[in-house]
Scaffold this motif. Structure first.
Motif, short mmCIF file in Angstrom:
data_model
loop_
_atom_site.label_atom_id
_atom_site.label_comp_id
_atom_site.label_asym_id
_atom_site.label_seq_id
_atom_site.Cartn_x
_atom_site.Cartn_y
_atom_site.Cartn_z
N UNK A 186 1.10 -1.29 -0.11
CA UNK A 186 -0.20 0.03 0.45
C UNK A 186 0.87 1.45 0.06
N UNK A 187 1.01 2.30 -0.93
CA UNK A 187 1.52 3.06 -1.18
C UNK A 187 0.94 4.68 -0.28
N UNK A 188 1.38 5.10 0.59
CA UNK A 188 1.05 6.54 1.38
C UNK A 188 1.58 7.70 1.51
N UNK A 189 0.95 8.57 0.44
CA UNK A 189 1.66 9.62 0.15
C UNK A 189 1.77 10.44 1.42
N UNK A 190 2.80 11.01 1.82
CA UNK A 190 2.73 11.98 2.93
C UNK A 190 2.05 13.45 2.30
N UNK A 191 0.97 14.11 3.21
CA UNK A 191 0.47 14.93 2.16
C UNK A 191 0.02 15.59 3.23
N UNK A 193 -2.33 18.03 2.87
CA UNK A 193 -3.33 18.16 2.82
C UNK A 193 -4.19 17.22 2.44
N UNK A 194 -3.27 15.72 2.97
CA UNK A 194 -3.81 14.80 2.55
C UNK A 194 -5.50 14.09 3.49
N UNK A 195 -6.29 13.32 2.67
CA UNK A 195 -7.42 13.38 3.32
C UNK A 195 -7.63 12.20 4.36
N UNK A 196 -6.74 11.54 4.81
CA UNK A 196 -6.45 10.67 5.87
C UNK A 196 -5.73 10.98 6.93
N UNK A 197 -5.95 11.03 8.13
CA UNK A 197 -5.42 11.43 8.95
C UNK A 197 -3.91 10.38 9.12
N UNK A 198 -2.67 10.18 10.35
CA UNK A 198 -1.79 9.58 10.21
C UNK A 198 -2.53 8.29 11.98
N UNK A 199 -3.18 8.73 12.49
CA UNK A 199 -3.33 8.01 13.60
C UNK A 199 -4.75 7.42 12.88
N UNK A 228 -3.20 6.16 -0.65
CA UNK A 228 -4.02 7.39 0.20
C UNK A 228 -2.78 8.27 0.05
N UNK A 229 -3.60 9.44 0.64
CA UNK A 229 -2.78 10.62 1.19
C UNK A 229 -3.09 11.04 2.54
N UNK A 230 -2.08 10.89 2.91
CA UNK A 230 -1.96 10.90 4.12
C UNK A 230 -1.92 12.26 5.33
N UNK A 231 -2.15 12.75 6.11
CA UNK A 231 -1.49 13.92 6.61
C UNK A 231 -1.25 13.36 8.40
N UNK A 232 -0.08 14.43 9.02
CA UNK A 232 0.43 14.09 10.44
C UNK A 232 -0.68 15.85 10.68
N UNK A 233 -1.28 15.08 12.05
CA UNK A 233 -2.01 16.46 12.34
C UNK A 233 -0.72 16.92 12.98
N UNK A 234 -1.21 18.75 12.87
CA UNK A 234 -0.91 19.35 14.30
C UNK A 234 -1.44 20.49 14.88
N UNK A 235 -1.33 19.98 15.70
CA UNK A 235 -1.39 20.35 16.68
C UNK A 235 -1.84 21.76 17.71
N UNK A 236 -0.39 22.81 17.22
CA UNK A 236 0.59 23.51 17.77
C UNK A 236 0.29 24.46 16.83
#
Length: 259
Positions: A186-191, A193-199, A228-236
């Motif tokens: 499964x290829x995951x693009x770190x983006x 603006x990705x539609x899937x949250x990493x967690x 899938x395009x996966x985003x890392x949540x930014x909490x700060x």
């Protein structure tokens, strides 16, 4: 003990030329600077051609250097000319290229692969290789117009990891994505603006992470090829994470899920 070679010695001069990519490509040789890099290179049969060391370093790393094919003692000034480090550790190896084919990597059914597309900073590339190694990835692919993995800064930033796992060079990033998918990853693009949250992502299956250029990220047409395009949540309040940090977060999230 032999008289140490000076910076003007012909053998030192020839090794110094390997700081240029054109010479590395022509000779298919590169420099590994520092004890960790030399130690890693010595684990690969036939990789090390010769080693240059200062008298002090030869004494300090005597156990490491006992089985090198050829050891040349050099003056400090000669070592300074071979190393691009601010504070050279005093030991540099001339190594043969490590040729790895993507098909060979995929034939071993890898569970975790890192793909860098157009990553041009040598320090970032070396750090991603090191992080991939630490997270248990089975390969790193440098695709497109990515930096030369044998750039001295890349080799040094990998801290020996360049020799621990396959590093594959491929011209076409899209070809890499398709080959990985055909191999069942499964290829995951770190983006950002990705539609899937990493967690929220399912990271348990065999996965390949796709990372883009430091400044502009992944081209839309390449990211669109991923599953899938996966985003890392930014909490700060930070705008984003740099490439090496983002790679570390994603790779370790996969490592945890797969274990």
């Amino acid at each position: 003990m032999n008289t140490p070679l000076s910076h003007a010695n012909s053998r030192v001069k020839e090794a110094r030329k390997l700081s240029r990519r054109s010479v590395r490509t022509e000779r298919r040789l590169f420099l590994a600077d520092g004890p960790k890099a030399v130690e890693g290179a010595l684990t690969v049969p036939g990789c090390v051609v010769e080693v240059f060391a200062t008298v002090a370093a030869a004494e300090q790393y005597a156990a490491l250097l006992v089985d090198v094919p050829q050891l040349w003692l050099v003056e400090d000034r000669a070592m300074d000319s071979l190393s691009d480090s601010v504070s050279p550790a005093g030991v540099v190896a001339v190594c043969r290229f490590l040729d790895v084919d993507l098909a060979d990597v995929l034939s071993s059914s890898p569970r975790l692969v890192t793909v860098c597309a157009d990553v041009r900073d040598p320090g970032n590339a070396g750090t991603v290789i090191r992080t991939s190694d630490a997270a248990g990835a089975q390969a790193v692919v440098l695709a497109g117009h990515s930096v030369d993995p044998y750039n001295p800064k890349t080799v040094r930033a990998s801290v020996g990891s360049l020799f621990h796992l396959p590093v594959v060079l491929v011209d076409d990033p899209g070809q890499v994505v398709r080959a990985l998918q055909e191999a069942g990853l499964t290829v995951l693009a770190a983006d950002g603006a990705g539609e899937v949250d990493l967690f929220d992502a399912d990271l348990a299956p065999a996965t390949a992470w796709l990372f883009g250029n430091e400044a502009w990220g992944l081209p839309d047409e390449l990211a669109a090829l991923a599953d899938h395009r996966v985003s890392i949540p930014i909490h700060g309040s930070a705008e984003s994470l740099n490439l090496a940090t983002a790679a570390a977060v994603c790779l370790y999230a996969s490592a945890r899920a797969q274990r």
